[in-house]
Design an enzyme around this catalytic site. Sequence first.
Site, PDB file in Angstrom:
ATOM      1  CG  HIS A 435      82.938  27.884 -60.783  1.00 50.49           C
ATOM      2  ND1 HIS A 435      84.193  27.843 -61.362  1.00 50.49           N
ATOM      3  CD2 HIS A 435      82.060  27.885 -61.813  1.00 50.49           C
ATOM      4  CE1 HIS A 435      84.068  27.822 -62.679  1.00 50.49           C
ATOM      5  NE2 HIS A 435      82.783  27.859 -62.978  1.00 50.49           N
ATOM      6  CB  SER A 436      83.256  23.875 -61.651  1.00 48.39           C
ATOM      7  OG  SER A 436      83.633  22.783 -62.426  1.00 48.39           O
ATOM      8  CG  LEU A 437      85.497  19.277 -57.945  1.00 51.54           C
ATOM      9  CD1 LEU A 437      84.616  18.040 -57.982  1.00 51.54           C
ATOM     10  CD2 LEU A 437      86.952  18.918 -58.192  1.00 51.54           C
ATOM     11  CB  SER A 439      78.790  23.366 -56.871  1.00 50.05           C
ATOM     12  OG  SER A 439      78.921  22.440 -57.935  1.00 50.05           O
ATOM     13  CB  VAL A 464      78.045  28.933 -60.006  1.00 50.51           C
ATOM     14  CG1 VAL A 464      78.250  29.697 -61.305  1.00 50.51           C
ATOM     15  CG2 VAL A 464      77.287  29.786 -58.996  1.00 50.51           C
TER      16      VAL A 464
END
Length: 641
Positions: A435-437, A439, A464
């Site tokens: 998720h976010s960073l 990823s 994501v």
Amino acid sequence: MLHLGIRLCQPLGQARWFASHIVSHQLWFYASDVPKRKPYTPDYKPTRSPQKFLAFSQDDCERLEAFYQSWASSQTKKSRVPVNEDLLFNVDLANMELNAAYWDAPTYEVRRGIWFDSQDRPLSAELTEELEKFRSQLDFDSPEELQNDVCKFTRTYEEGNLVVFVDKKTAYILQDMDGGDLQLNLIRANISSPLLLKGTKIFRSDFQDLHHGSKNKVDHRRNQLGKISELITWEVLDLFGINAPKTKELESQRENDILEREIESDYDNQGPSNSRDINHLVLCVHGIGQTLGKKYEYVNFAHTINQLRTHMKKIYDESPSLQELNHQNGFKDWKNNCNVQVLPITWRHEIGFKTDATAKNPEDPSLPTLSNITVNGVLGLRRLLGDVALDILLYSEPHYKEKIKTQVTRQINETYHRFKERTPGFGGKVHLIGHSLGSLILWDILSEQHKYKLDFDVNNFFCVGSPIGVFKLIQRSKIGSSEPQEMENLRRERPSCDCLYNLFHVCDPIAYRLEPLVDARMAQYEQRYLPHRTGESITSKMLEIGGSLWKEKHEKSKKNMNKRETLDPEIASRLTDLNYTGRLDYSLPPGFLEVDFISAAKAHISYFEDMDIANFLLKEILSNHQRAEEIVVEKLQIETG
């Protein structure tokens, strides 16, 4: 005349004495309101004893009791008992406490329910042991002995330091005996309230007496899952000082209630706790802004992933098509087991840099704090950016980037091996969600397997709400295998996974597309949209209406000029090398009236609470992938007017 015979309990013996005198089935409970310890908070000490206790499932109670009897009689070294749904938690019998098996979480007291107060709360182990030992010394067939006997505990408990038995299953714990014989007579007659008698009335019960009522209480709480995204509005408004004091006070109480419900719902234990068959392990890595809701501390991401796991199971139970996928794969329990386990990887607290404005850098206390260098203007916005953006800045600095990748790799491998140890025979597929960073961290790890080696092959990699696109654009890197005709100074990166997905909300300001980095010509085509899973709730209906309104507006803006075409084989080949469908970018449409700053912030943190996301993840994890022969795309039309 005061006439009291006070018997002092003998010093307590070993736990094996206690166990040998208890042969009936007992309930086991855990506290839910006051933790014994908190991770990352070494100076935390509970200010009061827990008042709320939830019962373990019947299956857990029976296993805990059997293990306890064996452990207490032999005093073996192994004292951990896996419990709760999917055996995600442990009970440490030596310390009588409950903790999570795979992630850092608060530790809660465990009690073996033998004696209970009038609110059906189990008494502490120490107090229970003294009561049981004293009870074994009394002759309840001889009323004369009871009339002249008051037990004094070896220590003073919160409930008191004296106990008077009415019968084998009823007693009063007292702070003092100021009432003398009159007080004793009223107690033994059992005709006055504990309040008037200045005591605590207690009852001894067994498994059958209390389990049904306790289960009902737990089931009621399980229906009240708290969502982190529900609080973002108040977080943001508070940062800008918009909330009125009274409203803020009410909201603060609401937040505390939500946090408690989160903890209670995460320790979901009323289903079967025996380890089910698992064929897919999904490891989820969090991203930026994990300190945004500081009041939720480590509960934040772990709770969110627990919600995702719950959503997946609910969706599977209601979806014959998903069940059929497992049926086709030959899984014997395909009707009620999705065969997927989802676990969080929480790395942020292991990194030294603190985003708290006044926190010193533990690696170099001589450096100034964040507050020392913060300009006074628009402090609310600066605090928000400090919570959300500083993690990205950290990852841009070589020292912290190396530290983060090393830490995440270590935790992923440790969680994988711990899962294999607790799930004998697991030989299924492993999937990663970032998720976010998170990823971007996973991307770099998977693209540098020679350096940050994972101990397993990765099947699906889901990005994501991901900023990978803009990072790779800045780094002048493209995605996929290198082509002979490309410029020498242009890099291409391909993460080591079978299938790559990029999921995002169109209102998420952190998310960027990936397909144009595979081939720039993909910028002219729309991303794919996730199908909406219709629910029966009012909220689901509103979202469905909102999605329909957006779709209608979206179609009108194109003036029916959509042009569907088959993708060029050269581009298609590059894309199918990364995903069997030939598409990487998948989007959720915006919900109803999602147009403001707060909605954008919600969009970024609410992915794992979305049933459509859970449905898509589950479908792609369970499906047998077959490479697409041709890819149909739609031209992206630029809105005008």
